[in-house]
Scaffold this motif. Structure first.
Motif, mmCIF file in Angstrom:
data_model
loop_
_atom_site.group_PDB
_atom_site.id
_atom_site.type_symbol
_atom_site.label_atom_id
_atom_site.label_comp_id
_atom_site.label_asym_id
_atom_site.label_seq_id
_atom_site.Cartn_x
_atom_site.Cartn_y
_atom_site.Cartn_z
ATOM 1 N N SER A 5 0.818 -1.216 0.000
ATOM 2 C CA SER A 5 0.000 0.000 0.000
ATOM 3 C C SER A 5 0.847 1.260 0.000
ATOM 4 C CB SER A 5 -0.935 -0.005 1.207
ATOM 5 O OG SER A 5 -0.184 -0.060 2.412
ATOM 6 N N SER A 6 2.048 1.181 0.554
ATOM 7 C CA SER A 6 2.943 2.339 0.604
ATOM 8 C C SER A 6 4.365 1.841 0.393
ATOM 9 C CB SER A 6 2.818 3.050 1.961
ATOM 10 O OG SER A 6 3.630 4.190 2.017
ATOM 11 N N VAL A 7 5.020 2.392 -0.626
ATOM 12 C CA VAL A 7 6.319 1.843 -1.010
ATOM 13 C C VAL A 7 7.266 2.949 -1.450
ATOM 14 C CG1 VAL A 7 5.582 1.447 -3.406
ATOM 15 C CG2 VAL A 7 7.447 0.080 -2.458
ATOM 16 N N THR A 8 8.545 2.740 -1.225
ATOM 17 C CA THR A 8 9.595 3.606 -1.751
ATOM 18 C C THR A 8 10.719 2.711 -2.257
ATOM 19 O OG1 THR A 8 11.115 5.425 -1.239
ATOM 20 C CG2 THR A 8 10.710 3.859 0.511
ATOM 21 N N THR A 9 11.382 3.131 -3.322
ATOM 22 C CA THR A 9 12.407 2.290 -3.947
ATOM 23 C C THR A 9 13.746 3.011 -4.011
ATOM 24 O OG1 THR A 9 12.135 3.036 -6.236
ATOM 25 C CG2 THR A 9 10.566 1.378 -5.426
ATOM 26 N N ASP A 10 14.786 2.252 -4.312
ATOM 27 C CA ASP A 10 16.125 2.809 -4.512
ATOM 28 C C ASP A 10 16.429 3.030 -5.994
ATOM 29 O OD1 ASP A 10 16.422 2.671 -1.816
ATOM 30 O OD2 ASP A 10 18.085 1.244 -1.810
ATOM 31 N N PHE A 11 15.422 2.924 -6.855
ATOM 32 C CA PHE A 11 15.649 3.015 -8.289
ATOM 33 C C PHE A 11 14.514 3.792 -8.956
ATOM 34 C CE2 PHE A 11 14.088 -1.116 -6.840
ATOM 35 C CZ PHE A 11 12.819 -1.146 -7.403
ATOM 36 N N TYR A 12 14.738 4.166 -10.224
ATOM 37 C CA TYR A 12 13.729 4.865 -11.013
ATOM 38 C C TYR A 12 12.718 3.864 -11.577
ATOM 39 C CZ TYR A 12 16.740 8.997 -10.978
ATOM 40 O OH TYR A 12 17.497 10.077 -10.585
#
Length: 301
Positions: free
Chosen positions: A44-51
């Protein structure tokens, strides 16, 4: 608000979506119809280290990028930068058509795009409108993405990375053209706190303030934003999973990688350029955050 889940690598993303292992750990292209997880398994809520650059159709649901809702359902393309939080609501994954390009910033080291990619406004929190494409524009985009996919599936040779970077650069330029066409009369929303913070850091990093005034403190940034340091750190922790100090360090490391791979400056010169009083402090921070020394990064390029 729930603290976002962090996806730290493209391999981890493939595992999460139950895709085959990526052929290259720093870049991948896949279709939505290859994803085999159910809609209720989507984070539901995410953040990544890439584009993330996605071309999608027939996607019901809502997407919140930063602190505002993204024009997600109607638009054909959407863009997510590293460390930016996305929240998904009521996504019907089984009905989505299209493809996704994911690429880690490290893939660009040694190329001008390593720094220029940050200048594209559609990766910003302030861009809350997805990109709508005409049929002709969509074909231009999908042709480039198909070229990138084919190149990632070929056996690696001395030309592979140059060709991939060139195609990605072309893709970003086309998207920039189409965005300018779409939003020629659009007024950007500049009152978002995260956007203001990123603009503040961008200006600070570009105007030689690091060398002249040192690394910005949490207190300085909070003062410029007219909020308390605790509020700023709490807000960032909720929206990015990082404290303000960690956010500043991440920006420093990104800038260091750019300078290491695109200039002839020595490691000591880069340390002073970035506001460190002692090169040893820079060396220690860089190695703690990346697990390799800045000297090793520099020798690879």
């Amino acid at each position: 608000m729930k603290v976002p889940e962090r996806v730290t690598s493209i391999t981890a993303l493939h595992n999460l979506l139950k895709l085959k292992r990526p052929l290259n750990p720093l870049i991948s292209v896949f279709d939505f119809n290859e994803v085999s997880i159910s809609s209720d398994a989507i984070l539901s809520s995410v953040t990544t280290d890439f584009y993330v650059i996605a071309i999608k159709k027939d996607c019901a649901g809502r997407c919140k990028y930063g602190q505002q809702y993204y024009d997600f359902e109607e638009g054909i393309m959407y863009f997510i930068a590293p460390d930016q939080v996305v929240q998904f609501e009521d996504i019907l994954l089984s009905e989505v058509r299209g493809s996704v390009l994911v690429v880690h910033p490290d893939f660009f080291q040694g190329y001008p795009i390593a720094s220029s990619i940050r200048d594209y406004g559609y990766f910003s929190y302030s861009a809350n409108e997805a990109l709508h494409l005409s049929e002709r524009e969509e074909k231009s985009i999908t042709d480039i993405v198909d070229n990138i996919r084919k190149e990632t599936e070929n056996n690696m040779d001395v030309f592979t990375q140059d060709l991939l970077v060139s195609n990605i650069d072309l893709l970003l330029k086309y998207c920039d053209r189409f965005y300018n066409r779409q939003f020629l009369t659009r007024k950007k929303v500049n009152n978002d706190l995260l956007t203001r913070l990123e603009n503040l850091l961008d200006d600070y990093f570009k105007n030689d303030n690091l060398r002249l005034n040192g690394i910005p403190s949490v207190q300085f940034l909070a003062g410029e934003l007219n909020i308390t340091p605790n509020y700023l750190s709490d807000m960032l922790r909720v929206h990015t999973g990082k404290t303000t100090q960690q956010h500043i360090q991440k920006r420093l490391i990104d800038k260091a990688k750019e300078l290491l791979s695109t200039t002839s400056m020595s490691v000591s010169e880069i340390a002073y350029h970035l506001g460190f009083e002692h090169p040893q402090s820079f060396h220690r921070l860089f190695k703690n955050r990346t697990s390799i020394s800045p000297i090793r990064v520099q020798t690879e390029f």
